[in-house]
Design a protein around this motif. Structure first.
Motif, PDB file in Angstrom:
ATOM      1  N   ARG A 103      28.319 -38.461 -24.948  1.00 43.57           N
ATOM      2  CA  ARG A 103      28.014 -39.885 -25.129  1.00 43.57           C
ATOM      3  C   ARG A 103      26.829 -40.089 -26.064  1.00 43.57           C
ATOM      4  O   ARG A 103      26.851 -40.976 -26.922  1.00 43.57           O
ATOM      5  N   GLN A 104      25.770 -39.275 -25.912  1.00 47.10           N
ATOM      6  CA  GLN A 104      24.560 -39.507 -26.709  1.00 47.10           C
ATOM      7  C   GLN A 104      24.838 -39.313 -28.204  1.00 47.10           C
ATOM      8  O   GLN A 104      24.358 -40.097 -29.032  1.00 47.10           O
TER       9      GLN A 104
ATOM     10  N   LYS B  48      27.128 -52.471 -22.161  1.00 44.93           N
ATOM     11  CA  LYS B  48      27.440 -52.744 -23.561  1.00 44.93           C
ATOM     12  C   LYS B  48      26.772 -54.035 -24.015  1.00 44.93           C
ATOM     13  O   LYS B  48      26.326 -54.147 -25.159  1.00 44.93           O
ATOM     14  N   GLN B  49      26.678 -54.996 -23.097  1.00 47.18           N
ATOM     15  CA  GLN B  49      26.061 -56.284 -23.432  1.00 47.18           C
ATOM     16  C   GLN B  49      24.567 -56.158 -23.692  1.00 47.18           C
ATOM     17  O   GLN B  49      23.979 -56.976 -24.414  1.00 47.18           O
ATOM     18  N   GLU B  50      23.942 -55.148 -23.108  1.00 42.98           N
ATOM     19  CA  GLU B  50      22.500 -54.949 -23.292  1.00 42.98           C
ATOM     20  C   GLU B  50      22.160 -54.169 -24.562  1.00 42.98           C
ATOM     21  O   GLU B  50      20.993 -54.123 -24.960  1.00 42.98           O
ATOM     22  N   GLU B  51      23.152 -53.565 -25.178  1.00 43.34           N
ATOM     23  CA  GLU B  51      22.894 -52.706 -26.333  1.00 43.34           C
ATOM     24  C   GLU B  51      22.188 -53.416 -27.492  1.00 43.34           C
ATOM     25  O   GLU B  51      21.254 -52.850 -28.063  1.00 43.34           O
TER      26      GLU B  51
ATOM     27  N   VAL C  26      25.792 -41.806 -33.578  1.00 40.26           N
ATOM     28  CA  VAL C  26      26.598 -41.977 -34.789  1.00 40.26           C
ATOM     29  C   VAL C  26      26.984 -43.444 -34.973  1.00 40.26           C
ATOM     30  O   VAL C  26      27.026 -43.952 -36.096  1.00 40.26           O
ATOM     31  N   GLU C  27      27.244 -44.134 -33.870  1.00 38.15           N
ATOM     32  CA  GLU C  27      27.632 -45.543 -33.949  1.00 38.15           C
ATOM     33  C   GLU C  27      26.485 -46.426 -34.436  1.00 38.15           C
ATOM     34  O   GLU C  27      26.702 -47.375 -35.194  1.00 38.15           O
ATOM     35  N   PHE C  28      25.243 -46.098 -34.034  1.00 34.23           N
ATOM     36  CA  PHE C  28      24.144 -47.034 -34.273  1.00 34.23           C
ATOM     37  C   PHE C  28      23.018 -46.527 -35.176  1.00 34.23           C
ATOM     38  O   PHE C  28      22.122 -47.294 -35.528  1.00 34.23           O
ATOM     39  N   MET C  29      23.019 -45.249 -35.559  1.00 38.25           N
ATOM     40  CA  MET C  29      21.843 -44.716 -36.259  1.00 38.25           C
ATOM     41  C   MET C  29      21.623 -45.364 -37.623  1.00 38.25           C
ATOM     42  O   MET C  29      20.483 -45.553 -38.040  1.00 38.25           O
TER      43      MET C  29
END
Length: 242
Positions: free
Chosen positions: A167-168, A141-144, A173-176
């Motif tokens: 997950r994908q 998560k820290q690398e995201e 949806v979280e980041f697009m």
């Protein structure tokens, strides 16, 4: 207006491969984020147990009938579904168009080394293809934030993400909206096939809708997961439209 049918409460677009590619190219031209989802029977069974995942699929901009089971279920219920549009094949068709039209591709996911081999093989196969970035799928998560910033910097037209289902799709949806790639697609095991570490079923088995059997025989460890298939069939039959 979209033509969609429901398979166990999951909405699937009635499209051919040619139409799916055309839709994706239309999304690229619009230059705003769009999500493409590729459900098979297993994913639909997951969605029936995971309301968030079901909502993601039903809200997606394009939902293609990836699995033969999805096509069978639609036809069993009397709904038109012209053909299976396999996610792997959709990606390959898009790479053909990307090479011609200079669409920029970013590939995220898979085991370390796999995505780079997939890129190497794709660049050899599709002359002129621009894969502007890759990153394997083993990250914290820290690398995201670093990964997201790198994708944004690369400005892809098509973002392919192989982090496993669901997950994908949840990650996209979280980041697009932050990434702003015109097209984002969860591609499952596509990079493994592109890298040559997993083989697809022979064409004759694909044509007979027996790709699931080939995968089971070549990867017996999938047996537990593939129990979703008979459960899917039974549930479709139990819920047949009156």
């Amino acid at each position: 207006m979209r033509n969609r049918i429901e398979v166990l409460n999951v909405k699937v677009d009635v499209v051919t491969m040619k139409e799916a590619v055309s839709h994706v190219e239309g999304f690229i031209a619009q230059k705003k984020p769009h999500l493409v989802v590729t459900p098979n029977a297993e994913m639909i069974m997951m969605a029936n147990q995971d309301k968030h995942f079901a909502q993601i699929i039903n809200d997606a901009d394009l939902v293609i009938p990836d699995g033969a089971g999805v096509v069978w279920a639609a036809r069993y219920n009397g709904d038109p579904m012209p053909e299976r549009v396999a996610g792997y094949d959709l990606v390959q068709n898009l790479l053909v168009e990307a090479a011609k039209k200079k669409y920029r591709i970013y590939m995220l996911g898979g085991a370390p080394g796999i995505v780079d081999k997939a890129k190497e093989n794709a660049v050899k196969r599709y002359s002129g293809l621009q894969i502007v970035g890759t990153r394997h799928g083993f990250f914290t998560k820290q690398e995201e934030p670093e990964i997201i910033n790198n994708i944004i910097k690369c400005q892809p037209d098509i973002l392919l993400v192989a982090l496993g289902v669901p997950r994908q799709e949840k990650w996209l949806v979280e980041f697009m909206d932050q990434i702003k790639a015109p097209v984002a697609i969860g591609v499952g095991g596509t990079f493994d096939v592109m890298a040559g570490v997993v083989q697809r079923a022979p064409l004759w088995m694909q044509n007979l809708n027996l790709e699931w059997l080939y995968r089971l025989l070549s990867e017996p460890k999938r047996a537990i997961r593939m129990l979703a298939l008979p459960r899917f069939v039974l549930k479709v039959m139990a819920n047949k439209k009156r």
